[in-house]
Design a protein around this motif. Structure first.
Motif, PDB file in Angstrom:
ATOM      1  N   SER A 209     -54.245 -28.452 -12.234  1.00  0.00           N
ATOM      2  CA  SER A 209     -54.222 -29.895 -12.516  1.00  0.00           C
ATOM      3  C   SER A 209     -54.978 -30.654 -11.434  1.00  0.00           C
ATOM      4  CB  SER A 209     -52.779 -30.387 -12.574  1.00  0.00           C
ATOM      5  OG  SER A 209     -52.181 -30.329 -11.285  1.00  0.00           O
ATOM      6  N   ASP A 210     -55.365 -31.872 -11.750  1.00  0.00           N
ATOM      7  CA  ASP A 210     -56.089 -32.699 -10.776  1.00  0.00           C
ATOM      8  C   ASP A 210     -55.237 -32.971  -9.544  1.00  0.00           C
ATOM      9  OD1 ASP A 210     -58.199 -32.763 -12.494  1.00  0.00           O
ATOM     10  OD2 ASP A 210     -57.874 -34.834 -13.185  1.00  0.00           O
ATOM     11  N   VAL A 211     -53.934 -33.171  -9.744  1.00  0.00           N
ATOM     12  CA  VAL A 211     -53.052 -33.478  -8.610  1.00  0.00           C
ATOM     13  C   VAL A 211     -53.086 -32.360  -7.581  1.00  0.00           C
ATOM     14  CG1 VAL A 211     -50.635 -33.747  -7.921  1.00  0.00           C
ATOM     15  CG2 VAL A 211     -51.501 -34.973  -9.908  1.00  0.00           C
ATOM     16  N   VAL A 212     -53.031 -31.115  -8.047  1.00  0.00           N
ATOM     17  CA  VAL A 212     -53.002 -29.966  -7.140  1.00  0.00           C
ATOM     18  C   VAL A 212     -54.414 -29.581  -6.695  1.00  0.00           C
ATOM     19  CG1 VAL A 212     -52.425 -27.501  -6.951  1.00  0.00           C
ATOM     20  CG2 VAL A 212     -50.830 -29.083  -8.063  1.00  0.00           C
ATOM     21  N   LEU A 213     -55.338 -29.502  -7.663  1.00  0.00           N
ATOM     22  CA  LEU A 213     -56.671 -28.959  -7.382  1.00  0.00           C
ATOM     23  C   LEU A 213     -57.584 -29.962  -6.685  1.00  0.00           C
ATOM     24  CD1 LEU A 213     -58.303 -26.362  -7.835  1.00  0.00           C
ATOM     25  CD2 LEU A 213     -59.071 -27.301 -10.022  1.00  0.00           C
ATOM     26  N   LEU A 214     -57.555 -31.205  -7.113  1.00  0.00           N
ATOM     27  CA  LEU A 214     -58.473 -32.202  -6.562  1.00  0.00           C
ATOM     28  C   LEU A 214     -57.825 -33.075  -5.489  1.00  0.00           C
ATOM     29  CD1 LEU A 214     -60.276 -33.353  -9.841  1.00  0.00           C
ATOM     30  CD2 LEU A 214     -60.911 -31.520  -8.257  1.00  0.00           C
ATOM     31  N   ASP A 215     -56.568 -33.489  -5.744  1.00  0.00           N
ATOM     32  CA  ASP A 215     -55.905 -34.373  -4.777  1.00  0.00           C
ATOM     33  C   ASP A 215     -55.208 -33.609  -3.666  1.00  0.00           C
ATOM     34  OD1 ASP A 215     -56.725 -36.399  -6.439  1.00  0.00           O
ATOM     35  OD2 ASP A 215     -54.800 -36.563  -7.487  1.00  0.00           O
ATOM     36  N   ASN A 216     -55.067 -32.275  -3.856  1.00  0.00           N
ATOM     37  CA  ASN A 216     -54.445 -31.414  -2.847  1.00  0.00           C
ATOM     38  C   ASN A 216     -53.039 -31.891  -2.470  1.00  0.00           C
ATOM     39  OD1 ASN A 216     -54.529 -29.079  -1.298  1.00  0.00           O
ATOM     40  ND2 ASN A 216     -55.218 -30.165   0.543  1.00  0.00           N
ATOM     41  N   MET A 217     -52.264 -32.218  -3.522  1.00  0.00           N
ATOM     42  CA  MET A 217     -50.891 -32.676  -3.329  1.00  0.00           C
ATOM     43  C   MET A 217     -49.920 -31.684  -3.959  1.00  0.00           C
ATOM     44  SD  MET A 217     -51.485 -36.715  -4.186  1.00  0.00           S
ATOM     45  CE  MET A 217     -49.739 -37.095  -4.109  1.00  0.00           C
ATOM     46  N   ASN A 218     -48.653 -31.822  -3.575  1.00  0.00           N
ATOM     47  CA  ASN A 218     -47.620 -30.976  -4.176  1.00  0.00           C
ATOM     48  C   ASN A 218     -47.479 -31.308  -5.667  1.00  0.00           C
ATOM     49  OD1 ASN A 218     -47.037 -29.964  -1.618  1.00  0.00           O
ATOM     50  ND2 ASN A 218     -45.342 -31.396  -1.286  1.00  0.00           N
ATOM     51  N   SER A 219     -47.175 -30.271  -6.435  1.00  0.00           N
ATOM     52  CA  SER A 219     -46.902 -30.494  -7.856  1.00  0.00           C
ATOM     53  C   SER A 219     -45.472 -30.976  -8.044  1.00  0.00           C
ATOM     54  CB  SER A 219     -47.089 -29.187  -8.636  1.00  0.00           C
ATOM     55  OG  SER A 219     -45.997 -28.294  -8.376  1.00  0.00           O
ATOM     56  N   ASP A 220     -45.164 -31.391  -9.251  1.00  0.00           N
ATOM     57  CA  ASP A 220     -43.772 -31.598  -9.622  1.00  0.00           C
ATOM     58  C   ASP A 220     -43.085 -30.238  -9.679  1.00  0.00           C
ATOM     59  OD1 ASP A 220     -44.136 -34.316  -9.915  1.00  0.00           O
ATOM     60  OD2 ASP A 220     -44.627 -34.163 -12.048  1.00  0.00           O
ATOM     61  N   VAL A 221     -41.756 -30.244  -9.783  1.00  0.00           N
ATOM     62  CA  VAL A 221     -41.027 -28.987  -9.968  1.00  0.00           C
ATOM     63  C   VAL A 221     -41.357 -28.427 -11.353  1.00  0.00           C
ATOM     64  CG1 VAL A 221     -38.775 -27.885 -10.111  1.00  0.00           C
ATOM     65  CG2 VAL A 221     -39.169 -29.710  -8.453  1.00  0.00           C
ATOM     66  N   VAL A 222     -41.678 -27.144 -11.383  1.00  0.00           N
ATOM     67  CA  VAL A 222     -42.008 -26.470 -12.643  1.00  0.00           C
ATOM     68  C   VAL A 222     -40.953 -25.403 -12.916  1.00  0.00           C
ATOM     69  CG1 VAL A 222     -43.758 -25.226 -13.957  1.00  0.00           C
ATOM     70  CG2 VAL A 222     -44.447 -26.781 -12.118  1.00  0.00           C
ATOM     71  N   GLU A 223     -40.376 -25.446 -14.118  1.00  0.00           N
ATOM     72  CA  GLU A 223     -39.441 -24.399 -14.533  1.00  0.00           C
ATOM     73  C   GLU A 223     -40.245 -23.187 -14.962  1.00  0.00           C
ATOM     74  OE1 GLU A 223     -36.196 -24.379 -14.451  1.00  0.00           O
ATOM     75  OE2 GLU A 223     -35.808 -26.476 -13.919  1.00  0.00           O
ATOM     76  N   VAL A 224     -39.988 -22.063 -14.301  1.00  0.00           N
ATOM     77  CA  VAL A 224     -40.765 -20.861 -14.568  1.00  0.00           C
ATOM     78  C   VAL A 224     -40.175 -20.068 -15.725  1.00  0.00           C
ATOM     79  CG1 VAL A 224     -41.645 -18.707 -13.581  1.00  0.00           C
ATOM     80  CG2 VAL A 224     -41.459 -20.751 -12.166  1.00  0.00           C
ATOM     81  N   ALA A 225     -38.882 -20.044 -15.839  1.00  0.00           N
ATOM     82  CA  ALA A 225     -38.250 -19.226 -16.880  1.00  0.00           C
ATOM     83  C   ALA A 225     -36.941 -19.869 -17.288  1.00  0.00           C
ATOM     84  CB  ALA A 225     -38.012 -17.801 -16.369  1.00  0.00           C
ATOM     85  N   ALA A 226     -36.377 -19.348 -18.388  1.00  0.00           N
ATOM     86  CA  ALA A 226     -35.137 -19.910 -18.920  1.00  0.00           C
ATOM     87  C   ALA A 226     -33.936 -19.587 -18.047  1.00  0.00           C
ATOM     88  CB  ALA A 226     -34.905 -19.394 -20.330  1.00  0.00           C
ATOM     89  N   ASP A 227     -34.066 -18.606 -17.151  1.00  0.00           N
ATOM     90  CA  ASP A 227     -32.918 -18.193 -16.332  1.00  0.00           C
ATOM     91  C   ASP A 227     -32.912 -18.870 -14.964  1.00  0.00           C
ATOM     92  OD1 ASP A 227     -35.165 -16.897 -15.534  1.00  0.00           O
ATOM     93  OD2 ASP A 227     -34.213 -14.954 -15.190  1.00  0.00           O
ATOM     94  N   GLN A 228     -33.272 -20.152 -14.942  1.00  0.00           N
ATOM     95  CA  GLN A 228     -33.201 -20.982 -13.744  1.00  0.00           C
ATOM     96  C   GLN A 228     -34.048 -20.436 -12.588  1.00  0.00           C
ATOM     97  OE1 GLN A 228     -29.960 -20.434 -15.489  1.00  0.00           O
ATOM     98  NE2 GLN A 228     -30.774 -22.210 -16.539  1.00  0.00           N
ATOM     99  N   VAL A 229     -35.332 -20.433 -12.795  1.00  0.00           N
ATOM    100  CA  VAL A 229     -36.294 -20.161 -11.731  1.00  0.00           C
ATOM    101  C   VAL A 229     -37.248 -21.340 -11.700  1.00  0.00           C
ATOM    102  CG1 VAL A 229     -38.119 -18.634 -10.889  1.00  0.00           C
ATOM    103  CG2 VAL A 229     -36.137 -17.665 -12.074  1.00  0.00           C
ATOM    104  N   ALA A 230     -37.445 -21.928 -10.534  1.00  0.00           N
ATOM    105  CA  ALA A 230     -38.295 -23.111 -10.449  1.00  0.00           C
ATOM    106  C   ALA A 230     -39.115 -23.082  -9.174  1.00  0.00           C
ATOM    107  CB  ALA A 230     -37.440 -24.370 -10.485  1.00  0.00           C
TER     108      ALA A 230
END
Length: 239
Positions: A209-230
Protein backbone atom coordinates in the motif's frame (compact mmCIF):
# COMPACT_ATOMS: atom_id res chain seq x y z
CA UNK A 1 0.62 -18.11 23.00
CA UNK A 2 -1.62 -16.20 25.38
CA UNK A 3 -3.56 -19.26 26.54
CA UNK A 4 -0.53 -20.92 28.11
CA UNK A 5 -0.25 -18.06 30.61
CA UNK A 6 -3.96 -17.89 31.43
CA UNK A 7 -4.95 -19.08 34.91
CA UNK A 8 -8.50 -20.24 35.64
CA UNK A 9 -9.24 -21.15 39.26
CA UNK A 10 -11.32 -24.21 40.15
CA UNK A 11 -13.76 -21.88 41.90
CA UNK A 12 -14.35 -20.03 38.62
CA UNK A 13 -15.12 -23.29 36.84
CA UNK A 14 -17.53 -24.34 39.58
CA UNK A 15 -19.22 -20.92 39.57
CA UNK A 16 -19.71 -21.05 35.80
CA UNK A 17 -21.28 -24.50 36.08
CA UNK A 18 -23.61 -23.35 38.86
CA UNK A 19 -24.64 -20.19 36.98
CA UNK A 20 -25.27 -22.05 33.71
CA UNK A 21 -26.78 -25.27 35.01
CA UNK A 22 -29.56 -25.16 32.43
CA UNK A 23 -26.95 -25.52 29.68
CA UNK A 24 -25.98 -28.89 31.11
CA UNK A 25 -29.53 -30.10 31.71
CA UNK A 26 -32.11 -31.63 29.44
CA UNK A 27 -35.69 -30.32 29.31
CA UNK A 28 -38.49 -32.57 30.52
CA UNK A 29 -40.37 -34.12 27.61
CA UNK A 30 -43.62 -36.00 27.58
CA UNK A 31 -45.28 -38.44 25.23
CA UNK A 32 -49.03 -38.56 24.97
CA UNK A 33 -51.87 -39.85 22.85
CA UNK A 34 -55.16 -38.07 22.29
CA UNK A 35 -58.58 -38.38 20.77
CA UNK A 36 -59.87 -35.16 19.21
CA UNK A 37 -63.54 -34.39 18.66
CA UNK A 38 -63.91 -31.21 16.62
CA UNK A 39 -66.54 -28.60 17.49
CA UNK A 40 -68.56 -29.00 14.31
CA UNK A 41 -71.92 -27.23 14.17
CA UNK A 42 -72.97 -28.29 17.68
CA UNK A 43 -70.42 -27.74 20.47
CA UNK A 44 -72.65 -29.37 23.06
CA UNK A 45 -73.02 -32.53 20.98
CA UNK A 46 -69.27 -32.62 20.34
CA UNK A 47 -68.50 -32.34 24.05
CA UNK A 48 -71.06 -35.05 24.83
CA UNK A 49 -69.44 -37.35 22.27
CA UNK A 50 -66.05 -36.72 23.88
CA UNK A 51 -67.48 -37.56 27.32
CA UNK A 52 -69.05 -40.75 25.93
CA UNK A 53 -65.68 -41.85 24.52
CA UNK A 54 -63.97 -41.00 27.83
CA UNK A 55 -66.49 -43.23 29.59
CA UNK A 56 -65.57 -46.07 27.24
CA UNK A 57 -61.87 -45.58 28.00
CA UNK A 58 -62.59 -45.60 31.74
CA UNK A 59 -64.64 -48.77 31.24
CA UNK A 60 -61.60 -50.49 29.77
CA UNK A 61 -62.00 -50.01 26.01
CA UNK A 62 -58.76 -49.78 24.08
CA UNK A 63 -57.64 -46.13 23.79
CA UNK A 64 -55.70 -46.69 20.56
CA UNK A 65 -58.66 -48.37 18.85
CA UNK A 66 -61.00 -45.57 19.91
CA UNK A 67 -58.52 -42.95 18.63
CA UNK A 68 -58.33 -44.68 15.28
CA UNK A 69 -62.13 -44.85 15.05
CA UNK A 70 -63.22 -41.45 16.40
CA UNK A 71 -60.34 -38.95 16.45
CA UNK A 72 -60.61 -36.02 14.04
CA UNK A 73 -56.82 -35.91 14.13
CA UNK A 74 -56.56 -38.72 11.60
CA UNK A 75 -52.77 -38.54 11.35
CA UNK A 76 -52.22 -39.38 15.01
CA UNK A 77 -55.36 -41.52 15.04
CA UNK A 78 -53.78 -43.99 12.64
CA UNK A 79 -51.08 -44.43 15.31
CA UNK A 80 -53.49 -44.87 18.20
CA UNK A 81 -53.53 -41.13 18.90
CA UNK A 82 -49.78 -40.97 19.54
CA UNK A 83 -48.30 -37.45 19.37
CA UNK A 84 -44.67 -38.49 19.91
CA UNK A 85 -42.38 -36.58 22.31
CA UNK A 86 -42.85 -32.87 22.99
CA UNK A 87 -41.67 -30.22 25.44
CA UNK A 88 -43.81 -27.97 27.60
CA UNK A 89 -45.11 -25.04 25.59
CA UNK A 90 -45.20 -26.89 22.28
CA UNK A 91 -48.95 -27.53 22.28
CA UNK A 92 -52.14 -25.49 22.64
CA UNK A 93 -52.20 -23.80 26.06
CA UNK A 94 -55.07 -25.82 27.54
CA UNK A 95 -53.82 -29.06 26.03
CA UNK A 96 -50.33 -28.35 27.36
CA UNK A 97 -51.63 -27.55 30.84
CA UNK A 98 -53.60 -30.80 30.96
CA UNK A 99 -50.74 -33.02 29.76
CA UNK A 100 -48.22 -31.63 32.26
CA UNK A 101 -50.70 -32.05 35.09
CA UNK A 102 -50.92 -35.78 34.47
CA UNK A 103 -48.73 -38.36 36.21
CA UNK A 104 -47.75 -41.92 35.40
CA UNK A 105 -50.20 -43.08 38.07
CA UNK A 106 -53.00 -40.75 36.95
CA UNK A 107 -52.39 -40.74 33.21
CA UNK A 108 -55.83 -40.01 31.77
CA UNK A 109 -57.34 -36.53 31.49
CA UNK A 110 -60.90 -35.38 31.68
CA UNK A 111 -62.32 -33.88 28.49
CA UNK A 112 -60.12 -30.88 27.65
CA UNK A 113 -61.34 -28.01 25.50
CA UNK A 114 -58.77 -26.34 23.24
CA UNK A 115 -58.94 -24.10 20.19
CA UNK A 116 -59.21 -27.24 18.07
CA UNK A 117 -62.01 -29.04 19.85
CA UNK A 118 -62.41 -31.48 22.73
CA UNK A 119 -59.57 -33.80 23.67
CA UNK A 120 -59.17 -36.93 25.72
CA UNK A 121 -55.49 -37.16 26.59
CA UNK A 122 -53.51 -40.17 27.76
CA UNK A 123 -49.99 -39.68 29.10
CA UNK A 124 -47.83 -42.56 27.87
CA UNK A 125 -44.31 -41.67 29.02
CA UNK A 126 -42.17 -39.04 30.75
CA UNK A 127 -38.56 -38.22 30.01
CA UNK A 128 -37.32 -36.62 33.22
CA UNK A 129 -34.87 -33.73 33.45
CA UNK A 130 -31.28 -34.98 33.64
CA UNK A 131 -28.20 -32.93 34.45
CA UNK A 132 -24.60 -33.68 33.49
CA UNK A 133 -22.38 -34.02 36.53
CA UNK A 134 -19.83 -31.28 37.17
CA UNK A 135 -16.98 -33.78 36.87
CA UNK A 136 -18.15 -34.73 33.38
CA UNK A 137 -18.11 -31.17 32.03
CA UNK A 138 -15.31 -29.62 34.10
CA UNK A 139 -12.68 -30.00 31.37
CA UNK A 140 -15.03 -28.50 28.77
CA UNK A 141 -15.79 -25.49 30.97
CA UNK A 142 -12.12 -25.01 31.83
CA UNK A 143 -11.22 -24.95 28.13
CA UNK A 144 -13.98 -22.45 27.40
CA UNK A 145 -13.05 -20.11 30.26
CA UNK A 146 -9.37 -20.31 29.33
CA UNK A 147 -10.22 -19.41 25.75
CA UNK A 148 -12.49 -16.55 26.87
CA UNK A 149 -9.81 -15.08 29.13
CA UNK A 150 -7.19 -15.41 26.40
CA UNK A 151 -9.47 -13.61 23.97
CA UNK A 152 -9.92 -10.75 26.42
CA UNK A 153 -6.15 -10.37 26.71
CA UNK A 154 -5.73 -10.72 22.95
CA UNK A 155 -8.22 -7.99 22.09
CA UNK A 156 -6.75 -5.70 24.75
CA UNK A 157 -3.27 -6.15 23.25
CA UNK A 158 -4.75 -5.78 19.78
CA UNK A 159 -6.19 -2.39 20.75
CA UNK A 160 -3.01 -1.23 22.46
CA UNK A 161 -0.87 -2.21 19.46
CA UNK A 162 -3.21 -0.45 17.04
CA UNK A 163 -3.25 2.76 19.09
CA UNK A 164 0.51 2.99 19.61
CA UNK A 165 1.36 2.00 16.02
CA UNK A 166 -0.91 4.83 14.83
CA UNK A 167 0.36 7.37 17.35
CA UNK A 168 4.03 6.52 16.60
CA UNK A 169 3.90 5.67 12.88
CA UNK A 170 7.64 5.97 12.18
CA UNK A 171 8.72 2.89 14.14
CA UNK A 172 7.45 -0.44 15.45
CA UNK A 173 9.52 -0.16 18.62
CA UNK A 174 6.85 1.43 20.81
CA UNK A 175 4.06 -0.79 19.46
CA UNK A 176 6.15 -3.88 20.14
CA UNK A 177 7.12 -2.63 23.59
CA UNK A 178 3.58 -1.96 24.77
CA UNK A 179 2.53 -5.55 24.08
CA UNK A 180 5.91 -7.12 24.97
CA UNK A 181 6.36 -8.49 21.45
CA UNK A 182 9.39 -9.05 19.25
CA UNK A 183 9.84 -7.19 15.97
CA UNK A 184 10.49 -9.70 13.19
CA UNK A 185 11.59 -9.22 9.60
CA UNK A 186 10.09 -11.25 6.79
CA UNK A 187 11.87 -12.70 3.81
CA UNK A 188 11.38 -10.81 0.55
CA UNK A 189 7.71 -10.55 -0.34
CA UNK A 190 6.19 -10.37 -3.79
CA UNK A 191 2.63 -9.58 -4.74
CA UNK A 192 1.94 -13.32 -4.73
CA UNK A 193 3.34 -16.77 -3.87
CA UNK A 194 4.61 -15.87 -0.42
CA UNK A 195 5.12 -18.31 2.44
CA UNK A 196 2.67 -18.32 5.35
CA UNK A 197 1.56 -16.14 6.98
CA UNK A 198 2.34 -13.73 4.15
CA UNK A 199 0.29 -15.73 1.68
CA UNK A 200 -2.67 -13.81 3.08
CA UNK A 201 -4.04 -11.36 0.48
CA UNK A 202 -4.77 -8.73 3.14
CA UNK A 203 -1.14 -8.72 4.26
CA UNK A 204 0.11 -8.41 0.68
CA UNK A 205 -2.30 -5.56 -0.01
CA UNK A 206 -1.14 -3.70 3.10
CA UNK A 207 2.57 -4.37 2.47
CA UNK A 208 2.31 -2.85 -1.02
CA UNK A 209 0.00 0.00 0.00
CA UNK A 210 1.02 3.63 -0.41
CA UNK A 211 1.05 4.13 3.37
CA UNK A 212 3.66 1.41 3.87
CA UNK A 213 5.54 1.50 0.55
CA UNK A 214 5.62 5.21 -0.25
CA UNK A 215 4.97 6.98 3.06
CA UNK A 216 7.08 4.50 5.04
CA UNK A 217 4.58 4.44 7.91
CA UNK A 218 3.17 1.68 10.07
CA UNK A 219 0.15 -0.13 8.70
CA UNK A 220 -3.11 -0.61 10.51
CA UNK A 221 -3.51 -3.88 12.41
CA UNK A 222 -4.12 -6.71 9.95
CA UNK A 223 -5.88 -9.93 10.94
CA UNK A 224 -3.82 -12.74 9.48
CA UNK A 225 -6.08 -15.69 10.24
CA UNK A 226 -9.37 -16.63 11.86
CA UNK A 227 -7.60 -18.01 14.95
CA UNK A 228 -6.61 -14.59 16.32
CA UNK A 229 -3.29 -13.79 14.69
CA UNK A 230 -2.63 -10.13 13.94
CA UNK A 231 0.25 -7.89 12.94
CA UNK A 232 1.30 -4.35 12.11
CA UNK A 233 3.76 -4.11 9.19
CA UNK A 234 6.15 -1.45 7.98
CA UNK A 235 8.68 -1.35 5.20
CA UNK A 236 12.18 -2.64 5.88
CA UNK A 237 13.47 -2.60 2.29
CA UNK A 238 12.09 -2.43 -1.23
CA UNK A 239 13.40 -3.56 -4.61
Amino acid sequence: NIKKDVVVEDSEVQAYYDDNLSSYSTIERRRASHILIEFGEDDVAAEQQANDILAKVNAGDDFAALAKEFSADTFSGENGGDLDWFEQGAMDVEFDKAVFALTKENNLSEVVKSDFGFHIIKLTDIEEVSTQAFADVKAEILAQLTNDKALEVYYDLHTQMAEVAFESPDSLEEAAGVINAEIKTSNWLTRGNNAAPFNNSDIVEVAFSDVVLLDNMNSDVVEVAADQVAMVVRLSDHQ
